[in-house]
Structure formats: C-alpha cells, structure tokens
Scaffold this motif. Structure first.
Motif, short mmCIF file in Angstrom:
data_model
loop_
_atom_site.label_atom_id
_atom_site.label_comp_id
_atom_site.label_asym_id
_atom_site.label_seq_id
_atom_site.Cartn_x
_atom_site.Cartn_y
_atom_site.Cartn_z
N THR A 13 3.42 8.94 -2.11
CA THR A 13 4.42 8.30 -2.93
C THR A 13 4.72 7.28 -2.37
N PHE A 14 4.77 5.91 -2.77
CA PHE A 14 5.23 4.70 -2.46
C PHE A 14 6.67 4.44 -3.22
N ASP A 15 7.35 4.05 -2.33
CA ASP A 15 8.85 3.70 -2.92
C ASP A 15 9.53 4.85 -3.93
N PRO A 16 9.52 6.02 -2.99
CA PRO A 16 10.12 7.22 -3.66
C PRO A 16 11.45 7.24 -4.37
N HIS A 22 3.02 7.31 -7.48
CA HIS A 22 2.13 8.41 -6.88
C HIS A 22 0.79 8.05 -6.67
N ALA A 23 0.57 7.39 -5.62
CA ALA A 23 -0.92 6.57 -5.33
C ALA A 23 -1.92 7.94 -5.01
N VAL A 24 -1.46 8.85 -4.23
CA VAL A 24 -2.39 9.91 -4.10
C VAL A 24 -1.79 11.18 -4.39
N ARG A 42 -11.62 3.23 -10.39
CA ARG A 42 -11.32 1.80 -10.80
C ARG A 42 -10.00 1.58 -9.86
N SER A 43 -10.15 0.05 -9.96
CA SER A 43 -9.16 -0.48 -9.06
C SER A 43 -7.72 0.43 -9.35
N GLY A 44 -6.86 0.35 -8.23
CA GLY A 44 -5.63 1.04 -8.58
C GLY A 44 -5.67 2.48 -8.59
N SER A 45 -6.79 3.15 -8.45
CA SER A 45 -6.89 4.68 -8.61
C SER A 45 -6.49 5.31 -7.26
N GLY A 46 -6.01 4.59 -6.07
CA GLY A 46 -5.76 5.34 -4.98
C GLY A 46 -6.69 5.26 -3.96
N LYS A 47 -8.06 4.89 -3.92
CA LYS A 47 -8.68 4.88 -3.04
C LYS A 47 -8.56 4.32 -1.63
N SER A 48 -8.08 2.94 -1.72
CA SER A 48 -7.71 2.42 -0.27
C SER A 48 -6.40 3.39 0.32
N THR A 49 -5.61 3.82 -0.46
CA THR A 49 -4.44 4.59 -0.11
C THR A 49 -5.02 5.90 0.87
N LEU A 50 -5.92 6.63 0.08
CA LEU A 50 -6.32 7.86 0.45
C LEU A 50 -7.05 7.63 1.82
#
Ligand SMILES: Nc1ncnc2c1ncn2[C@@H]1O[C@H](COP(=O)(O)OP(=O)(O)O)[C@@H](O)[C@H]1O
Ligand SMILES: [Mg+2]
Length: 223
Positions: A13-16, A22-24, A42-50
């Motif tokens: 979670t970014f900026d809790p 909730h990115a992942v 899709r873009s923004g679904s959390g792939k890079s964060t994961l």
C-alpha cells in the motif's frame, strides 16, 4: 521440480496514511526452476510494484517472500543485496543504464560487483551483447544507442552473471517485432542453457508463445 521462489499473501500500500493506494493485494505466487512466467494486465494494475517487491527493491506492506531457503524478513540488508547480485537479474521498465559507461562496461557491472576477474568480465559481457545482436555496439554509450538497443543492453546486464531468476519489466516495449522475436528467442535459449527462471511483465503477445504459465493482474490482484 525445484521451487526457486515463493511469495505469500504479499501486499503493498503506497501512502497508507494520506490517500492509500493498494497497488498489490494478497498476491501468492510460486516460481519453479526452468519456468517462464508471463504476467499481463493493464497499465496501473500493479505489475511493476509486484516485480520490485519480489526483487526486494521495494518494501512490502505485508506478506512474505522466500528465495530458495532465504526468507527476506530474516536477511540483513547487505545479505539481500548480495542475494540479488548473485542469484537475480532485473530489467527495469526504464533501463537505468549508467550514461558515462559504454554498453560493454554497463553489462559487466554485475560481474565486477561479484568480484569476477576483469578479463573474464569483459569477455562474458561481449559474448552476451553479441548474442543479443549488439556485438557492433559494445563501445557505444547509452546516449549513442537507440531505445531498442538500450533495452537490449539492459537485458544483457540482467543475464551476464547467469542468475537463477530473471525478472523483466516490459523488456521489449521499445523493440520492433523482428528484434523482439530475436530477444525472446535469446531469453528462451538462456533459460534452457542455464536452467534459470523468468518472470516477465509484458504486453508483447510474442511472449505468450514461450510462456509455461500465464498470469493476469488486475487492480493489484492476480486472477
Ligand atoms: N511510488 C509510488 N507511490 C505511490 N503510488 C504508486 C507508486 N508506484 C506505483 N504507484 C501506484 O500503484 C499502482 C500500480 O502501479 P504499477 O505497479 O506501476 O502498475 P503497472 O506496472 O501495472 O503499470 C498505480 O495506481 C500507481 O499509480
Ligand atoms: Mg509497469
């Protein structure tokens, strides 16, 4: 088959405290030796964060991650760095090559960090650049390379130390179809030669053909 990697109930979670993103969300995932996993969404679904969480480049909010017998929570920061340097390769969505170094010097960096002998490091980096069709560009600096060439230098850098897991974030985004197919074939050959595993976030349909397993991410969840 040997398990290389496991994530359990992983969340980020970014900026809790302000406006939480909730990115992942509660992602569990296992990766086995010699396996190619393709992650779409899709873009923004959390792939890079994961991918960043799995490589230990970003701190998780909750859950656990194991690389072989190593629990990330039990590793000291320098132990995690060492694990990443020796056992993992990572291709960032935005390359992050060092501008003042040539292609060959960028690629040999992981070997230098692992104290590989200078001459061997040069030979190995030239060999891997050559296998990715960049044998004629080894002395060029990133500013003198096209987007697709930079992307291939970043891929070469992720493979040069023969890691057991390579994580690639949209590795063929800047490549034309022909070059993308060549890179995909080189990655497939790398996996069978080295018994490595690949986890690839991509929109490139050509990866679907070599995937042993396909995962789809949506709003932080793997479906
Ligand atoms: N450092 C960050 N701070 C705050 N929010 C972020 C940060 N990185 C990513 N996000 C948000 O997390 C979500 C997932 O982003 P990302 O992992 O980049 O998705 P993808 O790679 O699938 O495009 C998006 O809503 C994005 O805006
Ligand atoms: Mg991304």
């Amino acid at each position: 088959m040997n398990k290389v990697f496991a994530a359990e109930q992983l969340s980020k979670t970014f900026d809790p405290d302000t406006s939480p993103i909730h990115a992942v969300k509660d992602v569990s995932l296992e990766i086995f030796e010699n396996e190619i996993i393709v992650l779409t969404g899709r873009s923004g679904s959390g792939k890079s964060t994961l991918l960043h969480l799995l490589a230990g480049l970003e701190k998780k909010t909750s859950g656990s991650i194991f690389f072989k017998e190593n629990d990330y929570d039990k590793l000291k920061p320098n132990e995690l760095t060492c694990l990443r340097r020796t056992e993992m390769g990572f291709v960032y969505q935005f390359h992050y090559l060092l501008n003042e170094l040539s292609a060959q010097e960028n690629v040999s960096l992981p070997l230098k960090l692992n104290n590989v002998n200078h001459d061997r490091a040069i030979l190995a980096s030239i060999e891997i650049l050559d296998s990715l069709g960049l044998g004629h560009r080894i002395d060029h600096k990133p500013s003198e390379l096209s987007g697709g060439e930079k992307q291939r230098v970043a891929i070469a850098r992720s493979l040069v130390h023969s890691p057991s897991l390579v994580i690639l974030d949209e590795p063929t985004g800047d490549l034309d179809t022909q070059t993308s197919l060549e890179v995909i074939n080189s990655l497939k050959k790398f996996v069978s030669d080295k018994k490595s595993s690949l986890l690839i976030a991509t929109h490139d349909d050509n990866f679907q053909k070599i995937a042993d397993r396909k995962l789809m991410m949506d709003s932080g969840i793997i479906e």
